[in-house]
Each structure stands twice: as C-alpha cells, then as structure tokens.
Design a protein around this motif. Structure first.
Motif, PDB file in Angstrom:
ATOM      1  N   ILE A 168      -2.951  -7.124  16.020  1.00 25.35           N
ATOM      2  CA  ILE A 168      -2.618  -6.304  14.930  1.00 25.35           C
ATOM      3  C   ILE A 168      -2.675  -7.161  13.651  1.00 25.35           C
ATOM      4  O   ILE A 168      -2.243  -8.407  13.734  1.00 25.35           O
ATOM      5  N   ARG A 169      -3.490  -6.569  12.348  1.00 29.63           N
ATOM      6  CA  ARG A 169      -3.244  -7.529  11.173  1.00 29.63           C
ATOM      7  C   ARG A 169      -1.995  -7.046  10.378  1.00 29.63           C
ATOM      8  O   ARG A 169      -1.944  -5.889  10.002  1.00 29.63           O
ATOM      9  N   THR A 170      -1.212  -7.903  10.218  1.00 28.36           N
ATOM     10  CA  THR A 170      -0.049  -7.529   9.574  1.00 28.36           C
ATOM     11  C   THR A 170       0.860  -8.749   8.781  1.00 28.36           C
ATOM     12  O   THR A 170       0.367  -9.981   9.233  1.00 28.36           O
ATOM     13  N   ASP A 171       1.298  -8.597   7.601  1.00 28.91           N
ATOM     14  CA  ASP A 171       2.056  -9.773   6.908  1.00 28.91           C
ATOM     15  C   ASP A 171       3.355  -9.896   7.156  1.00 28.91           C
ATOM     16  O   ASP A 171       3.988 -10.650   6.617  1.00 28.91           O
TER      17      ASP A 171
ATOM     18  N   ALA B 181       0.644  -3.860   6.577  1.00 26.22           N
ATOM     19  CA  ALA B 181       1.336  -3.684   7.758  1.00 26.22           C
ATOM     20  C   ALA B 181       0.754  -3.332   9.148  1.00 26.22           C
ATOM     21  O   ALA B 181      -0.639  -2.803   9.020  1.00 26.22           O
ATOM     22  N   GLY B 182       1.290  -3.303  10.143  1.00 29.49           N
ATOM     23  CA  GLY B 182       0.646  -3.010  11.169  1.00 29.49           C
ATOM     24  C   GLY B 182       1.206  -1.543  11.868  1.00 29.49           C
ATOM     25  O   GLY B 182       0.369  -0.878  12.490  1.00 29.49           O
ATOM     26  N   ASP B 183       2.344  -0.967  11.185  1.00 23.92           N
ATOM     27  CA  ASP B 183       2.869   0.354  11.504  1.00 23.92           C
ATOM     28  C   ASP B 183       2.979   1.386  10.303  1.00 23.92           C
ATOM     29  O   ASP B 183       3.415   0.930   9.483  1.00 23.92           O
ATOM     30  N   PHE B 184       2.382   2.267  10.699  1.00 24.46           N
ATOM     31  CA  PHE B 184       2.247   3.210   9.512  1.00 24.46           C
ATOM     32  C   PHE B 184       3.578   3.526   8.891  1.00 24.46           C
ATOM     33  O   PHE B 184       3.699   4.045   7.726  1.00 24.46           O
ATOM     34  N   SER B 185       4.585   3.532   9.407  1.00 25.33           N
ATOM     35  CA  SER B 185       5.978   4.019   9.133  1.00 25.33           C
ATOM     36  C   SER B 185       6.465   2.873   8.062  1.00 25.33           C
ATOM     37  O   SER B 185       7.447   3.294   7.442  1.00 25.33           O
ATOM     38  N   ARG B 186       5.782   1.850   8.052  1.00 26.63           N
ATOM     39  CA  ARG B 186       6.338   0.816   7.304  1.00 26.63           C
ATOM     40  C   ARG B 186       5.472   0.940   5.855  1.00 26.63           C
ATOM     41  O   ARG B 186       6.137  -0.019   4.875  1.00 26.63           O
ATOM     42  N   LEU B 187       4.541   1.635   5.805  1.00 26.07           N
ATOM     43  CA  LEU B 187       3.927   1.661   4.385  1.00 26.07           C
ATOM     44  C   LEU B 187       4.593   2.247   3.443  1.00 26.07           C
ATOM     45  O   LEU B 187       5.362   3.332   3.457  1.00 26.07           O
ATOM     46  N   GLY B 188       4.746   1.479   2.570  1.00 27.69           N
ATOM     47  CA  GLY B 188       5.551   1.975   1.173  1.00 27.69           C
ATOM     48  C   GLY B 188       7.050   2.292   1.384  1.00 27.69           C
ATOM     49  O   GLY B 188       7.797   2.874   0.627  1.00 27.69           O
ATOM     50  N   ALA B 189       7.638   1.659   2.596  1.00 23.59           N
ATOM     51  CA  ALA B 189       9.090   1.760   2.845  1.00 23.59           C
ATOM     52  C   ALA B 189       9.677   0.384   3.117  1.00 23.59           C
ATOM     53  O   ALA B 189      10.939   0.740   3.541  1.00 23.59           O
TER      54      ALA B 189
END
Length: 273
Positions: free
Chosen positions: A3-6, A175-183
């Motif tokens: 996954i591409r994640t920062d 992010a790699g996890d949708f739940s972390r977008l904007g949160a």
C-alpha cells in the motif's frame, strides 16, 4: 507493504512482532487517542519504510464535520508539535501544496490562519499588550509547476537568510485505509517529501537537507484505489473542501498555540480573525 501510505502507523503489522528498533504505543492527549511510532536505526527504517524518528498519529473527529471538542484537539496537536521544537528561536512554517487543487491545499490554507510575529519587535509587542511573542514566520511557496523552483530550493534560501531554529512543514498526505481520510493528523520529527500525498514526490525537507530540525504535520486527503478496469485511481472524499477548511484551522491554531503558549486559544482566535 504494497500500500502507498505516508502514515507510519500503517507501515506496521501490529499482529506480528515489530522489527528491531521499532516501537509502538497508545496514548491519550487531552482526551484524543494517539499512536506513537518510534523508529530507531537504519535497519528499522528500512524494515518499516519510513525515516528514523517519532511519528504521532492523532485520531480526531472527522474533519468533514464540526469537531466534538475543537479546543481539545488543538491542544493535543499543539502539545505534540511543541514537544518536538526547540524551546527558543524563530520558527518558519511552510504550507506545502497547490492551492488550486483542493486535496493538496492543506498547507496553503493552514498558512492563511497563522500568526506571523517575526516582524514585531519587543517594544511594539509590549505596547499591543502582547509581550514575549516568539518570532514566527510563514510562507506558502507554491509548487514547481507554478514557480519553476523546487520547494527545497526556496526553503534552503529562506533558512540561510532568516536562520530559523526550526521549520514546520504542513502538507496533505496519502493513507492506505479509507477510515483515516480526513480524520487523522500525523506529526513527526523526520521531515517530509513535498507532494507525496498526490504522488508527486519532490526533494525531501529534513534536518539533513535544511540544516535545522523539521517537524512535519499532515492530514491524509487521498487514498490509492484500483478501479474495476484495473487502472489505478486516486480517491478523495466528496467533502474534501470542508475537510481542508477544518483540518487547516485545527493545525493552524495548534501551531499558533505551540509557538505562543502564553496566549490562550481564545486570544489567538481573536488575533487571527
């Protein structure tokens, strides 16, 4: 990991033993859940895929809606930022990103709400009833396609000229996890690669390249997603404009509080507004 994640926390497999030199623990800061990932040594850095340093991941109220406790979230982020900065000296905040592309506009929008004080001398501050202001400067340098200059080139020149004690870099992340977008807010002392959130990674900004400590602050606004055709897509939430507005406000006032701890959040809101 593929996954591409920062986000450092997403680079760890918490169901398995962590690589030697990597550690992870859970905290609560002003009631805000926070995960601290520490990476020590090049072996751990290679295993995790992130530079050495400390990475704080704060789980905030999703920025798509009004925060449940804006003050607590600002204080939590401010405490982390302040703990990573030198105690004295000018701090330069740089808002990375392209203000014309909403998911990449976090940095420029944050800079709009910062309290710049480097130009205010002690006498003027005292007359205004604001003694003891820490010198702070801020800039949104734009992107290579707008300026013809790498952000690292611009900042290197600025650092040589104003000699800050530290740099704070604010940028949108992936992010790699949708739940972390904007949160999620990630704060680290490892530096940052501008444009990484929108797959346009540029020369890194770090203590190694700038010669001063760099504290990186970011919020994930995009995630990679393979479409039904197999073509890769970059996905951002429908409410990304609201996310950027609210996230920028939280980060800006956290930076303001970290740099001017003698001023209350109410004072800072009044001064900036």
């Amino acid at each position: 990991m593929n996954i591409r994640t920062d986000l450092a926390v997403e680079r760890l497999d918490l169901s398995a033993p962590l690589p030697s030199g990597a550690a992870c623990r859970e905290l609560r800061l002003h009631g805000v859940p926070c995960t601290l990932v520490e990476i020590r040594g090049q072996q751990a850095a290679r295993a995790v895929g992130k530079p050495e340093g400390r990475y704080y991941t704060l789980s905030c109220t999703p920025f798509a809606r009004t925060p449940e406790d804006f003050s607590a979230e600002v204080e939590a982020v401010a405490g982390v930022i302040g703990g990573l900065l030198p105690r004295e000296g000018t701090v330069l905040t740089v808002g990375l990103g392209n203000s014309s592309i909403t998911p990449d506009a976090l940095g420029p929008e944050t800079v709009r709400l910062l309290l710049a004080t480097r130009h205010i001398d002690g006498e003027s501050a005292a007359l205004a009833g604001l003694p003891g202001l820490r010198p702070a400067a801020a800039i949104a340098p734009g992107v290579l396609g707008q300026t013809g200059m790498e952000t690292a080139e611009i900042l290197s020149a600025l650092v040589r000229e104003i000699r800050p004690a530290a740099v704070i870099a604010v940028d949108a992340l992936a992010a790699g996890d949708f739940s972390r977008l904007g949160a999620t807010v990630q704060v680290s002392n490892s530096g940052i690669s501008p444009g990484s959130g929108v797959a346009n990674r540029r020369k890194e900004l770090s203590a190694g390249t700038l010669g001063v400590p760099v504290v990186a602050v970011g919020v994930p606004t995009v995630v990679d997603y393979p479409g039904k055709s197999g073509a890769p897509m970059m996905v951002t939430p429908r409410e990304v404009d609201v996310i950027i507005e609210n996230a920028a406000k939280t980060i800006a006032f956290a930076i303001n509080r970290a740099l001017q701890p003698e001023l209350s959040l109410e004072d800072l809101l009044a001064l900036v507004n």
